[in-house]
Design a protein around this motif. Structure first.
Motif: not given
Length: 116
Positions: A34-63
């Motif tokens: 909740p404080e400082g630089e996030p490692g994960f955020v949730t964003t919403e638009r209307g009834g839709s949401s997308i989670g965004l997680g910091s993965s560093g350099e890895s591309r494994e499991d991008a979704f």
């Protein structure tokens, strides 16, 4: 029970990706930690949401797909009897949810969560 599911995108640059989705009308509604630089955020638009997680350099499991269930342990066990692999056993998380990971038949990561 939370009756929702949402995609999570693992991204190299969380700040730039969040700004991109803000230009599409999404607004940040949650961040961890909740404080400082996030490692994960949730964003919403209307009834839709997308989670965004910091993965560093890895591309494994991008979704991945987060799915709230009533009982993480029982759901993971039931999926296991159908052949779904256990990626990570159920574990209580510091943000107040119990979480486990499995994969769908196509190999996509599915995260099971329940509020403690």
């Amino acid at each position: 029970m939370h009756d929702e599911a949402f995609p999570i995108l693992s991204v190299r640059d969380l700040t730039a990706t969040r700004a991109f989705y803000e230009q599409l009308g999404f607004s940040q509604t949650y961040q961890f930690p909740p404080e400082g630089e996030p490692g994960f955020v949730t964003t919403e638009r209307g009834g839709s949401s997308i989670g965004l997680g910091s993965s560093g350099e890895s591309r494994e499991d991008a979704f991945s797909l987060w799915v709230y269930v009533d009982d993480v342990d029982a759901t993971l066990a039931a999926l296991g009897t159908s052949g779904a692999p256990v990626v990570s056993e159920p574990e209580d998380q510091p943000w107040g949810e119990r979480v486990a990971r499995t994969r769908d038949p196509q190999g996509n990561l599915v995260i099971l969560g329940a509020v403690l």
